[in-house]
Design a protein around this motif. Sequence first.
Motif, PDB file in Angstrom:
ATOM      1  N   VAL A  26      17.213  28.596  -6.596  1.00 30.95           N
ATOM      2  CA  VAL A  26      16.354  28.595  -5.406  1.00 30.95           C
ATOM      3  C   VAL A  26      16.559  29.934  -4.703  1.00 30.95           C
ATOM      4  O   VAL A  26      17.661  30.234  -4.239  1.00 30.95           O
ATOM      5  N   SER A  27      15.512  30.742  -4.648  1.00 27.24           N
ATOM      6  CA  SER A  27      15.624  32.073  -4.034  1.00 27.24           C
ATOM      7  C   SER A  27      15.686  31.960  -2.525  1.00 27.24           C
ATOM      8  O   SER A  27      14.957  31.170  -1.919  1.00 27.24           O
ATOM      9  N   VAL A  28      16.560  32.775  -1.931  1.00 28.97           N
ATOM     10  CA  VAL A  28      16.612  32.830  -0.466  1.00 28.97           C
ATOM     11  C   VAL A  28      16.587  34.277   0.000  1.00 28.97           C
ATOM     12  O   VAL A  28      17.034  35.181  -0.711  1.00 28.97           O
ATOM     13  N   ASP A  29      16.056  34.457   1.206  1.00 27.33           N
ATOM     14  CA  ASP A  29      16.064  35.752   1.875  1.00 27.33           C
ATOM     15  C   ASP A  29      16.950  35.582   3.102  1.00 27.33           C
ATOM     16  O   ASP A  29      16.594  34.866   4.037  1.00 27.33           O
ATOM     17  N   ALA A  30      18.126  36.211   3.066  1.00 26.82           N
ATOM     18  CA  ALA A  30      19.094  36.018   4.150  1.00 26.82           C
ATOM     19  C   ALA A  30      19.015  37.122   5.195  1.00 26.82           C
ATOM     20  O   ALA A  30      19.926  37.271   6.007  1.00 26.82           O
ATOM     21  N   GLY A  31      17.943  37.897   5.157  1.00 32.60           N
ATOM     22  CA  GLY A  31      17.730  38.898   6.208  1.00 32.60           C
ATOM     23  C   GLY A  31      18.427  40.229   5.976  1.00 32.60           C
ATOM     24  O   GLY A  31      18.612  40.999   6.920  1.00 32.60           O
ATOM     25  N   PRO A  61      11.355  33.702   4.817  1.00 38.92           N
ATOM     26  CA  PRO A  61      12.523  34.310   5.472  1.00 38.92           C
ATOM     27  C   PRO A  61      12.696  33.903   6.929  1.00 38.92           C
ATOM     28  O   PRO A  61      13.754  34.119   7.512  1.00 38.92           O
ATOM     29  N   GLU A  62      11.641  33.305   7.515  1.00 34.87           N
ATOM     30  CA  GLU A  62      11.775  32.887   8.920  1.00 34.87           C
ATOM     31  C   GLU A  62      12.681  31.661   9.061  1.00 34.87           C
ATOM     32  O   GLU A  62      13.135  31.328  10.154  1.00 34.87           O
ATOM     33  N   LEU A  86      21.120  26.373  -7.814  1.00 36.62           N
ATOM     34  CA  LEU A  86      21.945  27.539  -7.506  1.00 36.62           C
ATOM     35  C   LEU A  86      21.246  28.313  -6.405  1.00 36.62           C
ATOM     36  O   LEU A  86      20.040  28.592  -6.514  1.00 36.62           O
ATOM     37  N   ALA A  87      21.954  28.609  -5.339  1.00 33.89           N
ATOM     38  CA  ALA A  87      21.373  29.418  -4.260  1.00 33.89           C
ATOM     39  C   ALA A  87      21.319  30.862  -4.734  1.00 33.89           C
ATOM     40  O   ALA A  87      22.351  31.451  -5.049  1.00 33.89           O
ATOM     41  N   TYR A  88      20.112  31.401  -4.790  1.00 35.46           N
ATOM     42  CA  TYR A  88      19.916  32.751  -5.325  1.00 35.46           C
ATOM     43  C   TYR A  88      19.609  33.707  -4.180  1.00 35.46           C
ATOM     44  O   TYR A  88      18.484  33.731  -3.675  1.00 35.46           O
ATOM     45  N   PHE A  89      20.617  34.448  -3.752  1.00 32.49           N
ATOM     46  CA  PHE A  89      20.434  35.469  -2.721  1.00 32.49           C
ATOM     47  C   PHE A  89      19.778  36.664  -3.408  1.00 32.49           C
ATOM     48  O   PHE A  89      20.445  37.489  -4.016  1.00 32.49           O
ATOM     49  N   GLN A  90      18.440  36.710  -3.308  1.00 37.91           N
ATOM     50  CA  GLN A  90      17.659  37.606  -4.157  1.00 37.91           C
ATOM     51  C   GLN A  90      17.085  38.816  -3.414  1.00 37.91           C
ATOM     52  O   GLN A  90      17.022  39.917  -3.977  1.00 37.91           O
ATOM     53  N   SER A  91      16.627  38.610  -2.179  1.00 38.12           N
ATOM     54  CA  SER A  91      15.884  39.684  -1.502  1.00 38.12           C
ATOM     55  C   SER A  91      16.792  40.820  -1.054  1.00 38.12           C
ATOM     56  O   SER A  91      17.799  40.590  -0.377  1.00 38.12           O
ATOM     57  N   TYR A  92      16.438  42.020  -1.424  1.00 39.06           N
ATOM     58  CA  TYR A  92      17.175  43.225  -1.031  1.00 39.06           C
ATOM     59  C   TYR A  92      18.619  43.181  -1.548  1.00 39.06           C
ATOM     60  O   TYR A  92      18.854  42.639  -2.620  1.00 39.06           O
ATOM     61  N   SER A  93      19.585  43.727  -0.750  1.00 37.79           N
ATOM     62  CA  SER A  93      20.965  43.888  -1.243  1.00 37.79           C
ATOM     63  C   SER A  93      21.864  42.885  -0.525  1.00 37.79           C
ATOM     64  O   SER A  93      22.210  43.075   0.646  1.00 37.79           O
ATOM     65  N   LEU A 102      28.937  37.783   5.291  1.00 32.96           N
ATOM     66  CA  LEU A 102      28.604  37.288   3.949  1.00 32.96           C
ATOM     67  C   LEU A 102      29.191  35.893   3.755  1.00 32.96           C
ATOM     68  O   LEU A 102      28.530  34.992   3.242  1.00 32.96           O
ATOM     69  N   ARG A 103      30.429  35.709   4.206  1.00 36.08           N
ATOM     70  CA  ARG A 103      31.082  34.409   4.018  1.00 36.08           C
ATOM     71  C   ARG A 103      30.293  33.302   4.725  1.00 36.08           C
ATOM     72  O   ARG A 103      30.084  32.228   4.165  1.00 36.08           O
ATOM     73  N   LEU A 104      29.837  33.581   5.947  1.00 37.25           N
ATOM     74  CA  LEU A 104      29.068  32.571   6.691  1.00 37.25           C
ATOM     75  C   LEU A 104      27.809  32.174   5.912  1.00 37.25           C
ATOM     76  O   LEU A 104      27.479  30.992   5.778  1.00 37.25           O
TER      77      LEU A 104
END
Length: 310
Positions: A26-31, A61-62, A86-93, A102-104
Amino acid sequence: MSDGVRRYTAFADELRRVFGCRVQRVSVDAGFTCPNRDGAAGTGGCIFCGGKGSGSFGIRPELSVADQLLHGKEFLARRYGARKFLAYFQSYSNTYAPPERLRLLYDEALAVPDVAGLIVGTRPDCLPPDVLDLLMEYARKTYFWLELGLQSSLDRTLTLLNRGHDVASFAAAARRCRERGIRLCAHVILGLPGESCEEMLGTAGMLNDLGVDGVKIHHLHVMKDSPLDAMYRQGEVRCLERDDYVGLACDFLERLDPRIVIHRLVGDAPADHLVAPAWTLDKAGVLGAIDGELERRATRQGTMLERVMQ
Ligand code: SF4
């Protein structure tokens, strides 16, 4: 795969082996942003990057990370019958922040029911020692993959792509991941301008030598409003024909250590963001053609390595 035999080490099979059920990313955008956009490593970004951080479409992303996961999970469970995610932190770096932040974010993702692990996409120059130590913690306590862009094993191509880092930077990051037991998946693009087939296939050998654990293989495709879009329209770059890509992907697989898990075998883009090539939209057809070509050749991932050793 018409003969019922998978001729490469597919990520979906690896996940089924580990978890015993269907697992979806599951792709996520964490900002996050990217040092190749904010000026820290460069500006303007990689020439193929469409501005959404390379490939993350359909994300909201909102929403918070947890809500993005709940939303994506519900859809993927309905569509594919997936039972774990699987949480996929995909957007940007997705390591471009202090370790405490990052831990939060990673913990927020792992607290969502049925999220069984993390995939974190980033750049080789976004991995200072304290971040690597944090990732090592997650690699020990959950199912964890780090994804790193390489794209090409040639510095002249990385310069052309405006990557903002060199091949040595990727190799150093790969070694540091190995030392810490962090599973590493490299991103590679086939069909980059100015590269011969031999040069593209040489990247497989480099990945074998570095001992990476996974690879995402993409064909060069042009996204709207990327710097590559302008170059393509001016005739400065061209895209591979579908059959040429199929042959090249098979050649690449034949040179790749069968231990390396194939996370992706073809690029992906929504129709409204894609400029070329049009065959990008027929992902299933391309994957079927790769299976068919390997079957026709009676080869598989690593065949060329076995032949060299005989
Ligand atoms: S590093 Fe990733 S997010 Fe940054 S510009 Fe390149 S492709 Fe885009």
